[in-house]
Write a protein that holds these residues in place. Structure first.
Motif, PDB file in Angstrom:
ATOM      1  N   GLN A  20     -21.079   6.016  45.781  1.00 11.27           N
ATOM      2  CA  GLN A  20     -21.848   4.825  45.450  1.00 11.27           C
ATOM      3  C   GLN A  20     -22.499   4.936  44.074  1.00 11.27           C
ATOM      4  O   GLN A  20     -22.443   4.007  43.270  1.00 11.27           O
ATOM      5  N   VAL A  21     -23.123   6.087  43.794  1.00 12.84           N
ATOM      6  CA  VAL A  21     -23.824   6.244  42.526  1.00 12.84           C
ATOM      7  C   VAL A  21     -22.839   6.176  41.368  1.00 12.84           C
ATOM      8  O   VAL A  21     -23.111   5.538  40.336  1.00 12.84           O
ATOM      9  N   SER A  22     -21.684   6.817  41.522  1.00  8.82           N
ATOM     10  CA  SER A  22     -20.684   6.784  40.451  1.00  8.82           C
ATOM     11  C   SER A  22     -20.202   5.359  40.209  1.00  8.82           C
ATOM     12  O   SER A  22     -20.058   4.916  39.061  1.00  8.82           O
ATOM     13  N   GLY A  23     -19.968   4.616  41.285  1.00  5.78           N
ATOM     14  CA  GLY A  23     -19.546   3.232  41.129  1.00  5.78           C
ATOM     15  C   GLY A  23     -20.590   2.375  40.454  1.00  5.78           C
ATOM     16  O   GLY A  23     -20.276   1.538  39.581  1.00  5.78           O
ATOM     17  N   ASP A  24     -21.860   2.588  40.836  1.00  4.98           N
ATOM     18  CA  ASP A  24     -22.929   1.803  40.205  1.00  4.98           C
ATOM     19  C   ASP A  24     -23.135   2.208  38.754  1.00  4.98           C
ATOM     20  O   ASP A  24     -23.526   1.379  37.917  1.00  4.98           O
ATOM     21  N   ALA A  25     -22.887   3.480  38.433  1.00  3.18           N
ATOM     22  CA  ALA A  25     -22.988   3.908  37.032  1.00  3.18           C
ATOM     23  C   ALA A  25     -21.921   3.214  36.185  1.00  3.18           C
ATOM     24  O   ALA A  25     -22.186   2.785  35.049  1.00  3.18           O
ATOM     25  N   VAL A  26     -20.723   3.100  36.745  1.00  2.00           N
ATOM     26  CA  VAL A  26     -19.666   2.378  36.030  1.00  2.00           C
ATOM     27  C   VAL A  26     -20.060   0.915  35.842  1.00  2.00           C
ATOM     28  O   VAL A  26     -19.868   0.328  34.770  1.00  2.00           O
ATOM     29  N   LEU A  27     -20.642   0.306  36.898  1.00  2.00           N
ATOM     30  CA  LEU A  27     -21.091  -1.079  36.789  1.00  2.00           C
ATOM     31  C   LEU A  27     -22.178  -1.235  35.734  1.00  2.00           C
ATOM     32  O   LEU A  27     -22.201  -2.223  34.978  1.00  2.00           O
ATOM     33  N   ALA A  28     -23.089  -0.261  35.673  1.00  2.00           N
ATOM     34  CA  ALA A  28     -24.154  -0.327  34.667  1.00  2.00           C
ATOM     35  C   ALA A  28     -23.574  -0.312  33.253  1.00  2.00           C
ATOM     36  O   ALA A  28     -24.040  -1.042  32.363  1.00  2.00           O
ATOM     37  N   VAL A  29     -22.547   0.517  33.060  1.00  2.00           N
ATOM     38  CA  VAL A  29     -21.911   0.569  31.738  1.00  2.00           C
ATOM     39  C   VAL A  29     -21.227  -0.764  31.426  1.00  2.00           C
ATOM     40  O   VAL A  29     -21.322  -1.288  30.308  1.00  2.00           O
ATOM     41  N   LEU A  30     -20.528  -1.311  32.425  1.00  2.00           N
ATOM     42  CA  LEU A  30     -19.835  -2.580  32.211  1.00  2.00           C
ATOM     43  C   LEU A  30     -20.806  -3.714  31.871  1.00  2.00           C
ATOM     44  O   LEU A  30     -20.477  -4.603  31.082  1.00  2.00           O
ATOM     45  N   LEU A  31     -21.988  -3.697  32.494  1.00  2.00           N
ATOM     46  CA  LEU A  31     -22.991  -4.719  32.171  1.00  2.00           C
ATOM     47  C   LEU A  31     -23.648  -4.458  30.815  1.00  2.00           C
ATOM     48  O   LEU A  31     -24.040  -5.405  30.108  1.00  2.00           O
ATOM     49  N   ALA A  32     -23.785  -3.186  30.466  1.00  2.00           N
ATOM     50  CA  ALA A  32     -24.448  -2.860  29.201  1.00  2.00           C
ATOM     51  C   ALA A  32     -23.595  -3.233  27.999  1.00  2.00           C
ATOM     52  O   ALA A  32     -24.129  -3.489  26.911  1.00  2.00           O
ATOM     53  N   VAL A  33     -22.275  -3.261  28.199  1.00  2.00           N
ATOM     54  CA  VAL A  33     -21.410  -3.569  27.055  1.00  2.00           C
ATOM     55  C   VAL A  33     -21.632  -4.999  26.554  1.00  2.00           C
ATOM     56  O   VAL A  33     -21.930  -5.207  25.363  1.00  2.00           O
ATOM     57  N   PRO A  34     -21.525  -6.028  27.423  1.00  2.00           N
ATOM     58  CA  PRO A  34     -21.734  -7.375  26.882  1.00  2.00           C
ATOM     59  C   PRO A  34     -23.207  -7.746  26.728  1.00  2.00           C
ATOM     60  O   PRO A  34     -23.599  -8.394  25.745  1.00  2.00           O
ATOM     61  N   LEU A  35     -24.032  -7.362  27.721  1.00  2.00           N
ATOM     62  CA  LEU A  35     -25.430  -7.802  27.700  1.00  2.00           C
ATOM     63  C   LEU A  35     -26.300  -6.900  26.832  1.00  2.00           C
ATOM     64  O   LEU A  35     -27.090  -7.378  26.014  1.00  2.00           O
ATOM     65  N   GLY A  36     -26.166  -5.589  27.054  1.00  2.00           N
ATOM     66  CA  GLY A  36     -27.016  -4.654  26.319  1.00  2.00           C
ATOM     67  C   GLY A  36     -26.743  -4.658  24.830  1.00  2.00           C
ATOM     68  O   GLY A  36     -27.686  -4.627  24.008  1.00  2.00           O
TER      69      GLY A  36
END
Length: 421
Positions: A20-36
């Protein structure tokens, strides 16, 4: 009833649950690319004081970082995200190089809070979920207070009526918050429903397995009772009658025959009782004989008066259980035929030839051999047993007098013929 997931789907689901944590870390990166990237780009280009940009950047980092722990620690992640959003709401407006002002809460990374609201609603029970909704609605009130008068932060109503602006903003923020929270609750209800379906399916499978086990046990008990009442009783009567015949004339020539009958009957009765014990045990298996028990078999045959000479050629090697049992049964059946058909004073030669292609068993006797009908039944049984491991059998009369049986048993059991062919 809901169909069971395929092995591939079950494997993917299990992998995602374990990571779960690894999957959410990948999601965090995916969100950080366009939004961050956009948000930090705006901060870097802003002409606002450095301290103000650092505070806003810290809030954005907290928001994106909370995505990593959104399922591992949903309440903690949501609380930190709410604090970061409060910071962005309370910060003074930022301004870009053109001089336009905008609140820090309008930075694109603020959208991450909606994901955290959805997550906490889907992971917590109803009362904690309602408390989180209340926190989100409080934030909506604070945002509305900040945006209520665009002139207060350097903005403009865009020429629209101020009342329409306020109504549209209020309705939009409340609707988005309520929708995200409701979607989370719907996801939780669905997850609980599927979990209950899985639990019911597992209970049903357990009940079916128990019913099958009980049916099998009942059938074994029935077979055990039938064998005890019929076969064991008949064997006991046979032993009793043989003992009576032996004791009625201890010195007569038939006394030895009666003693042999009684001994064989007692051995059969003991084996029958052992088999009954296995039938009454759940999932038990009876110990099977092999060539290691050949000496006991030969001793038993010799007590009947048949003379058996054994010759072993080549180096013996361990056999698979199925092959070992087959070789023993072939020898047992062959010597039994000698006892039955060659007479009590017959002589038999048993040869075990350990050849490269397998074990070759030869039994020769000097008797007349079995009658055609009896040979057909006995030899057919041996051929069937040998065919199950890929062996062959040849049998027939010897030139002059006697009978010869020759069996070839491979060292490794070969593939069995399919039942449908």
């Amino acid at each position: 009833m809901k169909e069971s997931p395929s092995p591939a789907e079950a494997a993917v689901d299990s992998f995602l649950r374990r990571h779960q944590v690894s999957g959410d870390a990948v999601l965090a990166v995916l969100l950080a690319v366009p939004l961050g990237l956009v948000s930090f780009g705006l901060l870097r280009a802003s002409g606002s004081p450095l301290s103000l940009r650092l505070f806003a950047g810290a809030g954005l980092l907290v928001l994106h970082g909370c995505v990593v722990a959104r399922r591992l620690r949903p309440l903690t992640a949501y609380g930190l995200a709410a604090a970061a959003m409060l910071l962005l709401v309370l910060l003074p407006p930022l301004h870009d190089p053109s001089g336009a002002y905008y609140p820090a809460v309008l930075l694109p990374s603020s959208l991450v809070f909606g994901l955290l609201l959805y997550t906490v609603s889907s992971r917590l029970d109803l009362l904690p979920g309602l408390a989180c909704l209340a926190v989100a609605l409080t934030g909506v009130v604070l945002v509305l207070a900040r945006f209520w008068d665009p002139a207060s932060w350097g903005g403009s109503s865009g020429g629209y009526d101020l009342v329409a602006w306020r109504i549209g903003l209020s309705a939009g923020l409340v609707a988005v918050t309520a929708c995200l929270w409701s979607l989370g609750r719907l996801s939780r209800v669905r997850a609980l429903f599927l979990a209950e379906l899985r639990a019911k399916a597992e209970r049903a499978e357990t009940d079916r397995a128990r019913e099958r086990a009980e049916a099998a046990r009942a059938e074994r008990d029935r077979i055990s009772r039938e064998m005890h009442d019929v076969v064991s009783h008949s064997l006991a009567v046979m032993v009793s009658q043989a003992e009576g015949g032996r004791l009625s004339g201890p010195g007569s020539p038939g006394a030895a025959v009666f003693a042999t009958i009684a001994g064989v009957g007692r051995d059969a009765l003991r084996d029958m009782r052992g088999l009954l014990g296995v039938l009454r045990a759940d999932g038990g298996t009876a110990p099977q004989p092999g060539l290691g028990d050949l000496s006991d078999l030969l001793d038993h045959v010799r007590t009947t008066g048949v003379r058996v000479a054994v010759q072993e050629v080549g180096d013996a090697r361990p056999l698979r259980p199925a092959v070992d049992l087959t070789a023993y049964r072939v020898i047992q059946e062959g010597l039994t035929n000698v006892i039955k058909h060659a007479g009590p004073v017959a002589a038999a030669d048993l040869t075990l030839a350990w050849r490269p292609d397998g074990l070759h068993i030869t039994i020769k006797d000097d008797g007349a051999g079995p009658a055609e009908a009896e040979a057909g039944v006995g030899l057919a049984g041996m051929r069937e047993r040998l065919s199950m491991v890929g062996g062959t059998l040849e049998a027939g009369g010897r030139p002059g007098a006697g009978f010869e049986l020759s069996a070839a048993v491979p060292y490794e059991p070969r593939s069995l013929p399919s039942s449908g062919s």
